[in-house]
Design an enzyme around this catalytic site. Structure first.
Site, PDB file in Angstrom:
ATOM      1  N   GLY A  69     -75.849 -43.031  44.271  1.00 42.40           N
ATOM      2  CA  GLY A  69     -75.438 -43.577  45.566  1.00 42.40           C
ATOM      3  C   GLY A  69     -76.201 -42.951  46.725  1.00 42.40           C
ATOM      4  O   GLY A  69     -76.180 -43.456  47.834  1.00 42.40           O
TER       5      GLY A  69
ATOM      6  N   ASP B 148     -89.314 -30.202  47.801  1.00 49.35           N
ATOM      7  CA  ASP B 148     -89.203 -29.950  46.361  1.00 49.35           C
ATOM      8  C   ASP B 148     -89.362 -28.451  46.071  1.00 49.35           C
ATOM      9  O   ASP B 148     -90.408 -27.869  46.362  1.00 49.35           O
ATOM     10  CB  ASP B 148     -90.280 -30.729  45.597  1.00 49.35           C
ATOM     11  CG  ASP B 148     -90.114 -30.548  44.101  1.00 49.35           C
ATOM     12  OD1 ASP B 148     -89.171 -31.153  43.557  1.00 49.35           O
ATOM     13  OD2 ASP B 148     -90.881 -29.787  43.492  1.00 49.35           O
TER      14      ASP B 148
ATOM     15  N   TYR C 143     -90.632 -20.956  41.203  1.00 48.49           N
ATOM     16  CA  TYR C 143     -91.688 -20.803  42.213  1.00 48.49           C
ATOM     17  C   TYR C 143     -91.563 -19.459  42.956  1.00 48.49           C
ATOM     18  O   TYR C 143     -92.467 -19.058  43.679  1.00 48.49           O
ATOM     19  CB  TYR C 143     -91.695 -21.973  43.214  1.00 48.49           C
ATOM     20  CG  TYR C 143     -91.893 -23.336  42.572  1.00 48.49           C
ATOM     21  CD1 TYR C 143     -92.409 -23.456  41.281  1.00 48.49           C
ATOM     22  CD2 TYR C 143     -91.548 -24.505  43.250  1.00 48.49           C
ATOM     23  CE1 TYR C 143     -92.567 -24.699  40.686  1.00 48.49           C
ATOM     24  CE2 TYR C 143     -91.708 -25.757  42.659  1.00 48.49           C
ATOM     25  CZ  TYR C 143     -92.209 -25.840  41.377  1.00 48.49           C
ATOM     26  OH  TYR C 143     -92.365 -27.079  40.794  1.00 48.49           O
TER      27      TYR C 143
ATOM     28  N   LYS D  39     -84.694 -26.749  40.646  1.00 50.98           N
ATOM     29  CA  LYS D  39     -84.801 -26.937  39.187  1.00 50.98           C
ATOM     30  C   LYS D  39     -84.309 -25.702  38.436  1.00 50.98           C
ATOM     31  O   LYS D  39     -84.666 -24.573  38.794  1.00 50.98           O
ATOM     32  CB  LYS D  39     -86.266 -27.212  38.794  1.00 50.98           C
ATOM     33  CG  LYS D  39     -86.930 -28.263  39.659  1.00 50.98           C
ATOM     34  CD  LYS D  39     -88.346 -28.595  39.240  1.00 50.98           C
ATOM     35  CE  LYS D  39     -89.026 -29.440  40.310  1.00 50.98           C
ATOM     36  NZ  LYS D  39     -89.745 -28.665  41.339  1.00 50.98           N
TER      37      LYS D  39
ATOM     38  N   HIS E 121     -85.866 -28.210  34.580  1.00 46.94           N
ATOM     39  CA  HIS E 121     -87.307 -28.155  34.844  1.00 46.94           C
ATOM     40  C   HIS E 121     -88.134 -28.604  33.635  1.00 46.94           C
ATOM     41  O   HIS E 121     -89.107 -29.337  33.774  1.00 46.94           O
ATOM     42  CB  HIS E 121     -87.683 -26.720  35.249  1.00 46.94           C
ATOM     43  CG  HIS E 121     -88.894 -26.623  36.092  1.00 46.94           C
ATOM     44  ND1 HIS E 121     -89.052 -25.699  37.097  1.00 46.94           N
ATOM     45  CD2 HIS E 121     -90.050 -27.342  36.095  1.00 46.94           C
ATOM     46  CE1 HIS E 121     -90.233 -25.857  37.668  1.00 46.94           C
ATOM     47  NE2 HIS E 121     -90.859 -26.844  37.080  1.00 46.94           N
TER      48      HIS E 121
ATOM     49  N   SER F  20     -86.899 -33.138  34.401  1.00 50.76           N
ATOM     50  CA  SER F  20     -88.327 -33.074  34.707  1.00 50.76           C
ATOM     51  C   SER F  20     -89.083 -32.764  33.417  1.00 50.76           C
ATOM     52  O   SER F  20     -88.594 -31.976  32.590  1.00 50.76           O
ATOM     53  CB  SER F  20     -88.577 -31.968  35.738  1.00 50.76           C
ATOM     54  OG  SER F  20     -89.958 -31.811  35.957  1.00 50.76           O
TER      55      SER F  20
ATOM     56  N   ASN G 267    -100.591 -36.103  54.979  1.00 53.51           N
ATOM     57  CA  ASN G 267     -99.923 -36.619  53.783  1.00 53.51           C
ATOM     58  C   ASN G 267     -98.667 -37.420  54.111  1.00 53.51           C
ATOM     59  O   ASN G 267     -98.181 -38.182  53.272  1.00 53.51           O
ATOM     60  CB  ASN G 267     -99.570 -35.462  52.824  1.00 53.51           C
ATOM     61  CG  ASN G 267    -100.807 -34.788  52.260  1.00 53.51           C
ATOM     62  OD1 ASN G 267    -101.906 -35.330  52.342  1.00 53.51           O
ATOM     63  ND2 ASN G 267    -100.643 -33.608  51.688  1.00 53.51           N
TER      64      ASN G 267
END
Ligand SMILES: NC(=O)c1ccc[n+]([C@@H]2O[C@H](COP(=O)([O-])OP(=O)(O)OC[C@H]3O[C@@H](n4cnc5c(N)ncnc54)[C@H](OP(=O)(O)O)[C@@H]3O)[C@@H](O)[C@H]2O)c1
Length: 317
Positions: free
Chosen positions: A11, A45, A50, A79, A112, A161, A273
């Protein structure tokens, strides 16, 4: 005006262009996020692995405290890392991520990778011959924990992912809350047409990572690997529109009904971008980019993960 977005089966909506943060170094990632949000990005993201989420959290707090952008306007993805696949560890990882990001919920939480690593220690538990030490936790257990986190209001949408169609189908069949999103490598040299079709039939939104083919990365990139941004077809289309190759590639994502999360820490590129909503590609141009596919995968962890029973990249799609 809110940026173009795609509807998720939860939704909620995910803005098509987001900012990637893998390899955004400490001291760079906060500035990149502030530049991006000021330019109109609403989708960021992130990932536990990371190792920059604390700085991301500080940037988000500053942005929200400033009051120009509200929490509901942002779409934050994170993730669950491979060393957190058991039910208890998944819950622990969700809470670490929320604490690091200084948020009470993320908009999207992904598993991930389908393959888990030995739990409780370093993020990359080295085994023998360059391989990781694996765990045998089934990603269905991780999914069950994510469903609970979703019900508890900690993750508005949940997804996966680097899963293949077979693995997604397995989650789909067992799931009470169906996956809303698949994040996979996708760019003109790896167009993932079959996987996209599969997801489309199920109403799963596809987010493309390394959408520019990550031309700057030393990680995973090997000598002789191609560069999407110097492709002649992309360059000619860019010239015809007075746009850059990166803008052409990102516009191709938008017109393909996909989301893309280009990473940059360079202010001018962050702006570039996102500046892809004021022109259109012709059907012929779209087709010529579709035809650039050469099945080239940049992110291939098979040297470290290839023996894992849940490593999926040997599947057809
Ligand atoms: N789920 C997963 O397993 C997974 C795997 C990989 C990536 N991701 C996500 O996807 C995001 C994007 O993928 P990625 O970082 O691998 O690759 P990417 O976004 O395709 O490429 C990033 C690289 O391109 C450069 N760049 C950015 N915009 C550019 C432009 N307009 N012109 C020329 N060069 C440009 C960046 O340099 P500067 O930063 O120096 O400007 C950086 O070196 C990641 O950051 C991460 O959030 C997820």
């Amino acid at each position: 005006m809110s940026p173009p977005s795609l509807k998720l089966n939860s939704g909620h909506s995910i803005p098509t262009i987001g900012l990637g943060t893998w390899q955004s170094k400490p001291g760079e990632v906060a500035a990149a996020i502030k530049t991006a949000v000021a330019a109109g990005y609403r989708h960021i993201d992130c990932a536990h692995v990371y190792q920059n989420q604390k700085e991301v959290g500080e940037a988000l707090k500053e942005i929200l405290d400033e009051g120009k952008v509200k929490r509901e306007e942002l779409f934050i993805t994170s993730k669950i890392w491979n060393t957190f696949h058991s039910e208890a560890k998944t819950h622990e990882n969700v809470d670490i991520i929320l604490a690091d990001l200084q948020l009470s919920y993320v908009d999207l939480m992904l598993i991930h990778w389908p393959q888990g690593y030995a739990e409780g220690g370093e993020l990359f538990p080295a085994g023998e011959n360059g391989k990781m030490r694996y765990s045998d936790v089934d990603y269905l257990e991780t999914w069950k924990a994510l469903e609970a986190a979703h019900k508890a209001g900690k993750c508005r949408s949940i997804g996966v992912s680097n899963f293949t169609s077979k693995q997604i189908q397995r989650v789909w069949d067992a799931a009470e809350v169906k996956p809303a999103c698949l994040q996979v490598e996708l760019h003109p040299y790896f167009t993932q047409v079959k996987l996209r079709e599969f997801c489309k039939e199920k109403g799963i939104v596809v987010v493309g990572y390394s959408p520019l083919g990550n031309p700057g990365s030393a990680f995973f990139r090997k000598d002789g690997d191609p560069n999407v941004l110097t492709n002649d077809v992309v360059a000619a289309i860019a010239k015809a529109h007075g746009k850059t190759p990166a803008q052409i590639v990102l516009r191709w994502f938008v017109e393909s009904g996909l989301s893309a999360i280009p990473k940059s820490v360079t202010p001018q590129r962050i702006l570039e971008n996102f500046s892809v909503f004021d022109f259109k590609l012709t059907a012929e141009e779209m087709k010529s980019i579709d035809e650039l596919n050469r099945g080239w995968r940049l992110v291939d962890p098979s040297p470290r993960d290839g023996d894992h029973p849940f490593f999926g990249f040997n599947d057809e799609f």
